[in-house]
Scaffold this motif. Structure first.
Motif, PDB file in Angstrom:
ATOM      1  N   ALA A   9       0.809  -1.217   0.000  1.00 16.86           N
ATOM      2  CA  ALA A   9       0.000   0.000   0.000  1.00 16.86           C
ATOM      3  C   ALA A   9       0.844   1.270   0.000  1.00 16.86           C
ATOM      4  N   ASN A  10       1.984   1.220   0.701  1.00 22.33           N
ATOM      5  CA  ASN A  10       2.856   2.400   0.828  1.00 22.33           C
ATOM      6  C   ASN A  10       2.105   3.594   1.428  1.00 22.33           C
ATOM      7  N   LEU A  11       1.233   3.295   2.392  1.00 19.84           N
ATOM      8  CA  LEU A  11       0.435   4.310   3.053  1.00 19.84           C
ATOM      9  C   LEU A  11       0.490   4.103   4.559  1.00 19.84           C
ATOM     10  N   VAL A  12       0.186   5.154   5.302  1.00 21.98           N
ATOM     11  CA  VAL A  12       0.070   5.077   6.756  1.00 21.98           C
ATOM     12  C   VAL A  12      -1.341   5.513   7.133  1.00 21.98           C
ATOM     13  N   GLY A  13      -2.059   4.662   7.841  1.00 22.23           N
ATOM     14  CA  GLY A  13      -3.398   5.013   8.289  1.00 22.23           C
ATOM     15  C   GLY A  13      -3.320   5.976   9.461  1.00 22.23           C
ATOM     16  N   ILE A  14      -3.803   7.202   9.271  1.00 22.44           N
ATOM     17  CA  ILE A  14      -3.717   8.230  10.313  1.00 22.44           C
ATOM     18  C   ILE A  14      -4.946   8.203  11.216  1.00 22.44           C
ATOM     19  N   CYS A  15      -6.144   8.237  10.631  1.00 25.81           N
ATOM     20  CA  CYS A  15      -7.357   8.245  11.445  1.00 25.81           C
ATOM     21  C   CYS A  15      -8.573   7.975  10.566  1.00 25.81           C
ATOM     22  N   TRP A  16      -9.705   7.755  11.227  1.00 30.05           N
ATOM     23  CA  TRP A  16     -10.979   7.555  10.548  1.00 30.05           C
ATOM     24  C   TRP A  16     -11.712   8.878  10.395  1.00 30.05           C
ATOM     25  N   MET A  17     -12.538   8.947   9.373  1.00 26.23           N
ATOM     26  CA  MET A  17     -13.417  10.087   9.166  1.00 26.23           C
ATOM     27  C   MET A  17     -14.836   9.554   8.990  1.00 26.23           C
TER      28      MET A  17
END
Length: 332
Positions: free
Chosen positions: A144-152
């Motif tokens: 994914a090469n992503l970082v999950g920061i938070c939910w919206m």
């Protein structure tokens, strides 16, 4: 003093100065302005929450880190901004879990039709251990090469169209309905009797106006504040999906930050999650009021069971991959 001795003395003095002067890492000195994207317009809850995150970030780092928001699809639709975030061209983007599902398969559990009994249950799930675990799935994904920061929060999604009110499942038959580009959603629309059309969000409004599609499905704020209600005057509260959204950060850029800056981003993300939810509640109410005022026919279904029964084959097709997680969600 001979020239040779003078040169030695000078060199020694220079070395002493170099060793006593503080050496700061380059990244501690450099300013960084993170590019952020959202398909929604300025003032939308997710946009406002991300902008406020940026203001807090800038204040906490004395201007060293900041955020520049590009709303209203300026940098592309969700698929395009995910791809740009993966390579670091965009640093932060707000996207639907529906669009992230094809990238991180573990998230597709949240895309199951009628998974949640209510938005309150969905919020409880995302605020707890399951929510943290699924954010971690994004960060830990090798591809994914992503970082999950938070939910919206994104409320519940319902169908709208340009042709007729949907009073029963029979009214779905033959409608060309746009869905997020995820095979699960295409299967869902087809199971309900419509013709599911995978299409980028940036194309929906024109497609409604020109008749390329008859309708789509989304939450009330997206339906109203992105202008879809001006073309599609029939909105039925099927609430068939409660699909959250997420702020994700480019892992490529995230890994160049200090541990302190990484922790700060995650902390501010949690604050943004709580803030956006408050904004969302009012925005949703305002959206429905504006739709009614514009003459939109809003249908409240007295019985959703025919819709739930129709999508059971879709659930049966995809659920085995997520059996344990579904049980945990339903037990919350």
């Amino acid at each position: 003093m001979r020239r040779r001795d003078f040169m030695k003395l000078s060199a020694g003095f220079g070395a002493a100065v170099a060793t006593t002067a503080p050496i700061l890492p380059a990244r501690a000195q450099a300013k960084m302005a993170f590019k952020a994207s959202d398909v929604h317009p300025a003032g939308y809850p997710t946009v406002t929450a991300a902008e406020n995150l940026g203001k807090k970030l800038e204040a906490a780092t004395n201007g060293r880190l900041s955020l520049q928001m590009y709303p209203s699809m300026q940098l592309g639709g969700e698929k395009e901004t995910i791809e740009q975030t993966q390579i670091g061209a965009i640093q932060l983007t707000r996207v639907s879990v529906g669009a992230l599902g094809p990238v991180v398969d573990d998230l597709n559990v949240l895309n199951m039709p009628f998974l949640f009994k209510s938005t309150a249950q969905a919020q409880k799930v995302l605020d707890g251990a399951i929510g943290d675990e699924l954010l971690g799935k994004v960060t830990d994904s090798a591809n994914a090469n992503l970082v999950g920061i938070c939910w919206m929060d994104a409320g519940a999604r319902s169908f709208y169209n340009t042709k007729k009110p949907i009073n029963s499942i029979a009214d779905m038959k033959g409608l060309k309905v746009r869905v997020i580009g995820n095979p699960m959603f295409v299967d869902m629309a087809n199971a309900l009797g419509a013709n599911g059309v995978a299409m980028g969000y940036d194309q929906v409004f024109n497609a409604l106006q020109t008749g390329v599609i008859d309708g789509a499905e989304n939450n009330p704020p997206s339906y109203v504040f992105d202008g879809h209600y001006t073309a599609a005057k029939f909105y039925t509260l099927t609430e068939h999906l409660i699909v959250p959204e997420m702020l994700v950060f480019s892992k490529k850029i995230f890994m160049t930050l200090s541990k302190e800056d990484q922790a700060l981003l995650m902390k501010l993300g949690k604050e943004a999650q709580a803030e956006e939810r408050v904004l969302w509640t009012k925005y949703e109410q305002d959206a429905l009021a504006k739709a009614k005022g514009a003459g939109v026919q809003i249908v409240v279904l007295s019985d959703k069971k025919p819709f739930q029964y129709a999508v059971k084959p879709v659930c049966d097709k995809y659920a085995p991959k997520y059996t344990d997680m579904i049980k945990r969600i339903q037990a919350t």
